[in-house]
Every structure is written in C-alpha cells, then in structure tokens.
Design a protein around this motif. Structure first.
Motif, PDB file in Angstrom:
ATOM      1  N   ARG A 155     -20.195 -13.674 -58.085  1.00 41.41           N
ATOM      2  CA  ARG A 155     -20.936 -14.909 -57.768  1.00 41.41           C
ATOM      3  C   ARG A 155     -19.983 -15.996 -57.290  1.00 41.41           C
ATOM      4  O   ARG A 155     -20.263 -16.721 -56.344  1.00 41.41           O
ATOM      5  N   ALA A 179     -19.068 -15.389 -53.769  1.00 45.54           N
ATOM      6  CA  ALA A 179     -20.144 -15.772 -52.849  1.00 45.54           C
ATOM      7  C   ALA A 179     -20.160 -17.290 -52.642  1.00 45.54           C
ATOM      8  O   ALA A 179     -20.342 -17.778 -51.523  1.00 45.54           O
ATOM      9  N   LEU A 180     -19.952 -18.032 -53.727  1.00 43.10           N
ATOM     10  CA  LEU A 180     -19.964 -19.499 -53.624  1.00 43.10           C
ATOM     11  C   LEU A 180     -18.745 -20.004 -52.857  1.00 43.10           C
ATOM     12  O   LEU A 180     -18.838 -20.966 -52.087  1.00 43.10           O
ATOM     13  N   LEU A 213     -19.404 -19.540 -49.260  1.00 48.58           N
ATOM     14  CA  LEU A 213     -20.313 -20.602 -48.837  1.00 48.58           C
ATOM     15  C   LEU A 213     -19.542 -21.905 -48.586  1.00 48.58           C
ATOM     16  O   LEU A 213     -19.720 -22.563 -47.552  1.00 48.58           O
ATOM     17  N   LEU A 245     -17.152 -21.670 -45.537  1.00 44.81           N
ATOM     18  CA  LEU A 245     -17.903 -21.746 -44.277  1.00 44.81           C
ATOM     19  C   LEU A 245     -18.377 -23.172 -44.025  1.00 44.81           C
ATOM     20  O   LEU A 245     -18.295 -23.674 -42.901  1.00 44.81           O
ATOM     21  N   ARG A 249     -17.451 -25.471 -40.905  1.00 44.38           N
ATOM     22  CA  ARG A 249     -18.499 -25.909 -39.968  1.00 44.38           C
ATOM     23  C   ARG A 249     -18.659 -27.432 -39.953  1.00 44.38           C
ATOM     24  O   ARG A 249     -19.052 -27.994 -38.940  1.00 44.38           O
ATOM     25  N   TYR A 250     -18.382 -28.078 -41.081  1.00 43.07           N
ATOM     26  CA  TYR A 250     -18.460 -29.543 -41.098  1.00 43.07           C
ATOM     27  C   TYR A 250     -17.132 -30.161 -40.652  1.00 43.07           C
ATOM     28  O   TYR A 250     -16.906 -31.346 -40.815  1.00 43.07           O
ATOM     29  N   ASP A 290     -24.927 -30.571 -50.324  1.00 43.58           N
ATOM     30  CA  ASP A 290     -25.858 -29.651 -51.016  1.00 43.58           C
ATOM     31  C   ASP A 290     -27.091 -30.397 -51.499  1.00 43.58           C
ATOM     32  O   ASP A 290     -28.216 -29.911 -51.387  1.00 43.58           O
ATOM     33  N   ALA A 304     -29.376 -31.410 -48.510  1.00 43.52           N
ATOM     34  CA  ALA A 304     -30.112 -30.281 -47.925  1.00 43.52           C
ATOM     35  C   ALA A 304     -31.139 -29.717 -48.911  1.00 43.52           C
ATOM     36  O   ALA A 304     -31.949 -28.876 -48.535  1.00 43.52           O
ATOM     37  N   ALA A 313     -30.349 -27.845 -51.202  1.00 48.37           N
ATOM     38  CA  ALA A 313     -29.881 -26.482 -51.502  1.00 48.37           C
ATOM     39  C   ALA A 313     -29.533 -26.302 -52.975  1.00 48.37           C
ATOM     40  O   ALA A 313     -29.500 -25.172 -53.469  1.00 48.37           O
TER      41      ALA A 313
END
Lengths: 285, 282
Positions: free
Chosen positions: B17, B20-21, B24, B27, B31-32, B118, B121, B123
C-alpha cells in the motif's frame, strides 16, 4: 449481508437530524435502492455506513460483524463510487486505477478489461482532468468495481448526462449482483432504481417512509388506469378511465362499442408518482 | 495462520500500500511540476554559489560582504564572532543559508501542497474507503518530500560546493530538519481548504524559519530566541560541520532537529488520523 439498525445522524450545528430511525437489510446478491430528493439524507446514510461520517447512533453490520470491529480491513470488501467524481486529476485513467489496485493488494489484470467495458479503453492514457463528466463518472465506477467488492455503495452513479453510461451501469451492476455483491444504490433516477433494485426505500426528511420491492410498491400505491383516445367527428379526444370503478368500466364498454376508439394505453403508477403521493414532494427537489 | 506469518502478511500488505501511495505522490509531484521547481531553484542557487560568488575573499572583507548586510568593512564593536566564523571559502559560506531557506520552505510547502491537492480533488474521501492506513498516507508524503528536498540539496551543494557533499553531518541535519518541516506542513495544511487559505501560515512559518539568517549572517548580533528555531540548528550545525566549528554545536544541532522531527511527525500523524482520515473511534 449488510444490516443497518436504527441509524441516526445529525450534522454539527444543524437543528434536526439529517437521518433518523433508518433500518434495513441488504442480503448478498441484492440491490437496495434509496430514492429521495436532494437533501433527503441518501448520501448521509451511505457515508455513515462506510465511516466517512461518524456513527452517532445505531449500528451497521457487515457479515454479522459491526463496522468498527472490522477496522480498515473491511475496506478490502467495500467499493464506493461518489456522486462528485473525486479522481486524481493529473493521473491518467489507468494510473488512477493502478493506485487503487495497489491499495487493495491486487495485480493490474482487471484494469484494461474494465476500462474497455466502460468505454474508456481509448482514453486510458489521458489525464482524468481532460475527461467529460460522464467519462469521470465511469472511471469512478470502475474504481469502485476494481476489486470485485462484496459490498458496493453507489451514490448517483448515473447522474452524468450520458445515456450510454446508464445502460452500461445497469448491465455491470446486474453482473455484480449475480456474483453475490450486496449493493446499496442512491439515486433519484426512477428508471435505474426500478430496473435494478430488488427493494427500494423512499427517504424523506431523513426517514424511510416506505420500503418494498418496486413492483410491490407500484401495486400497493399505484392507481390503475387506462388512457383512451377516441374520435369525436374530426376531433381526437382523450379520457383517463379507472378499470376498478364501475362507471368508468361502463364508459369504456360504450366507447369500444361505438367503434370510435383509436388507442388504449395502460397507466401504471411510477415510483415518482408513488413518492409524490407519500410525501407530497417531487423527487427532483 | 499462526501469529508470525500473519504479521508478515500484514507487513507485506502495508508495504504494498505504501508503494502504491508513493507512486501516486511521485506522479503527482512530477505532473504538478514540483520536481521542475526543485531542480530550477537548486540549479539557480548552485550556480550562484559555485560560479558567481568569489571563493577567495579576505576574511575581514568577507565579514563585511557576506556575513552582514549592514556592517561595513569596520565591524561594529563589541563583535562576538562565532568560533568558526570565516573559516571556509567565501562562497561556500552561503550554502548553510540556502539550505536553511530551501529546506524550510520547500519541505514545509510541498508537504502542504500535496495534502491540499488531495483535499481539493476530494480524493481523500476515496482513499478513506480503501484499506490504506493514515500512517501510510503520511509516510508516503514524507518520503516523497524528503526525496524532493534531497534532490534540491544534492543539486545545490553539488553545483555550488561539491566538497560539502562528503560532509555527513550536512545530510543528517538536512534529513532531520526536512522531516520536521515537512511534517509541520502536513500537520497544519489539513485544517485549510485551499492553497490560498494556506498563504498566511506559509508566510508566518517562512518568516520564523528565516529569522536565524540574521544571526548567521551577522555574528555580532545574536538573539537568544532564534536558538529555538530548527533552521538555526541546521545553519549553524552545517556551518560547524563543514568549516571546522565546535563539535558540540553539531551534536546539539542533531539533538534539537531530531526532537523537532519526532514531535512534528507525531503531530502530523495525529492530524492525519483525526482531520484527514477523520477516524471517529466507532
């Protein structure tokens, strides 16, 4: 099975509870639909059930065990789609799903077939921020279904303006119901609620005012009727007749005998009409 | 399953986990354009230190030019210079200053930005209905931010003063201070709804974190209260380690920044549990 018992929730500072005395059961392989206008408490029920809001009163059990006793491990078995698509905007569709696959501890095998299935195959590498509302709604649904959850919560899954989405959602959810998922569906779309739900509950003012299978509700509350169009000289006239009323039955026989009847349509009570009858309020409030 | 294999399985699931975070957050940082900002800032400062500022300036002149914007060639009396003052090359004396500013602001800001993104969004709600634990969410943000700050420092020091790359105390102090500042950002940000709302705490923390610049650049003037600011210890600790200052300064700096890091991480964990994940206890 999901069991909800005497749920009550009041937002801080609100004068009255948003949800009260809510109890229902969703067996495995069944869809429980919540119908009600905006502000009726539909989303609040789902949020309390999943722990997004605190459980102030009552109890929620998953497979016979309370939510609190399951801890965060419960979420391996829970999928949730939100009314407002809350995606990571600068990640592609595939990346959004990969993150969640990782959180559920699963491989990536399901991602591409699921995206294809929901019509997002060609857009899998586009950032979520570039998606239309309907596409985002599909991606949120894909995220909820990704790990084939045992308990599925769907908050207005068809609120996008995309008719194809509605068809796909209905088809997919039927499949998940078939494999044994207990589904809680929140919607104000009567069509979706009536074709998908094994049982619907009308929520009004935070309370369940009626709960039963849709057909049963229609029979219990609906008033059967026939719409008859008949020709009067050059004019086409319309009458609504109740077959359970003697004068209307006689009138129908007369009209049919006159040979002037052009069309006859049955009039069945819709869930929306039943809701209005029960609450005096429109569903799309 | 017996206890040990069950714990092993849980640990493996937790690592999966966390991975995966981290993916995230990496990325998102890319991207920002957070990575681009880090590289650009570090490159600009590195070039300034390594190529624009002279390395060889007479110590007295250095005192006038570099260590205070206010004093002239004649330092004011009484002058209380730190023991290690003027021991290093003129340009590399700027490295602790730049690290103080970079670590404090980038670490604090980027941690906050990630949480605020987060939240904006929505999220966070999606993450809350997954098996992800609050500490995994926090650890991922901390790890990615430490990576960004580390990249920033490595570029800055590598370009500006490569010999300082081999000073271990620089990296350990940087790690501790960055952890503390990033965790402080993660502890404060969830109470705000947007980056514009977060401007005021950002400005306040920036001002406080930059306050030790004054005693560092002006050794004649020391304010006792600045000792309580973590960046004071980063600056003076790195200075002492890099330019042959007293080892007690380096030790104290490590102790202070370690305590700061632990307290900040605990505060951030509490806020992540209570505010971000809204764990209610039922």
């Amino acid at each position: 099975m999901i069991e909800v018992e005497d749920l009550r929730f009041q937002y801080p500072g609100a004068p009255t509870p948003a949800v009260r005395d809510v109890s229902f059961t969703v067996p495995a392989g069944r869809v429980f639909g919540f119908l009600g206008p905006s502000g009726a408490g539909k989303s609040t029920v789902q949020k309390v059930m999943t722990g997004l809001l605190p459980q102030q009163h009552g109890e929620v059990r998953y497979g016979g065990r309370t939510r609190a006793s399951r801890g965060r491990e419960l979420f391996h078995e829970v999928g949730m789609s939100f009314e407002h698509p809350n995606l990571f905007p600068r990640l592609s569709a595939r990346e959004n799903l990969r993150v969640f696959e990782g959180l559920y501890g699963r491989g990536h095998a399901q991602i591409d077939p699921l995206l294809e299935r929901l019509g997002l195959g060609a857009a899998r590498d586009r950032h979520a921020q570039d998606f239309s509302k309907g596409m985002r709604q599909r991606l949120v649904l894909a995220r909820a279904l990704l790990h084939a959850p045992r308990y599925l919560f769907l908050d207005e899954p068809t609120s996008g303006p995309d008719p194809a989405l509605v068809r796909d959602v209905i088809e997919l959810l039927r499949e998940h119901r078939e494999r044994g998922a207990a589904i809680v569906l929140t919607t104000h779309d009567m069509h979706v609620a009536s074709v998908l739900s094994d049982e619907v509950a009308f929520l009004h003012g935070g309370r369940i005012v009626a709960a039963a299978p849709p057909r049963e509700l229609e029979q219990r509350h609906g008033r059967p009727g026939l719409t008859v169009q008949w020709r009067d000289g050059e004019t086409l006239r319309t009458e609504v007749l109740a077959p359970d009323a003697e004068p209307d039955r006689a009138r129908l026989v007369t009209l049919l005998a006159s040979g002037s009847v052009q069309t006859v349509h049955s009039r069945e009570a819709t869930l929306e009409q039943i809701f209005v009858e029960l609450t005096g309020q429109e569903l799309r409030g | 399953m017996s206890r040990a294999p069950r714990m092993g399985a849980r640990a493996a699931a937790s690592v999966a986990r966390l991975r995966a975070l981290v993916v995230l957050d990496v990325l998102s940082a890319w991207r920002y354009r957070l990575v681009a900002v880090v590289v650009a800032v570090a490159a600009a400062f590195g070039v300034l230190v390594g190529f624009v500022l002279p390395a060889d300036v007479a110590p007295a002149r250095a005192a006038a030019l570099a260590l205070s914007p206010f004093v002239t060639a004649e330092a004011p009396a009484p002058v209380v210079l730190l023991p290690a003052a003027h021991a290093g090359p003129f340009n590399t004396r700027f490295v602790p200053i730049l690290l103080m500013v970079d670590v404090a602001l980038l670490g604090f800001l980027f941690g906050a930005v990630m949480v605020l993104q987060d939240v904006a969004a929505g999220a966070v709600a999606a993450l809350r209905v997954t098996p992800a634990r609050p500490w995994e969410y926090l650890a991922s943000k901390l790890l990615v931010n430490l990576g960004l700050v580390g990249l920033n420092a490595a570029l800055l020091v590598g370009l500006g003063a490569p010999r300082l790359l081999a000073v271990p105390a620089l990296w350990s102090l940087l790690l501790l201070t960055a952890t503390g500042m990033c965790a402080l950002g993660l502890a404060l940000a969830p109470r705000y709804r947007s980056l514009s709302e977060f401007f005021y705490p950002l400005a306040a923390v920036g001002l406080v974190a930059a306050a030790p610049l004054y005693p560092y650049t002006n050794p004649a003037v020391q304010f006792a209260w600045t000792w309580w600011i973590p960046t004071w210890h980063l600056g003076f600790g790195v200075d002492a380690a890099a330019f042959g200052g007293p080892s007690a300064t380096v030790r104290t700096a490590h102790g202070f920044t370690a305590a700061f890091a632990v307290i900040s991480v605990l505060a951030a964990l509490r806020v992540t549990r209570r505010v971000v994940f809204q764990e209610h206890g039922r």
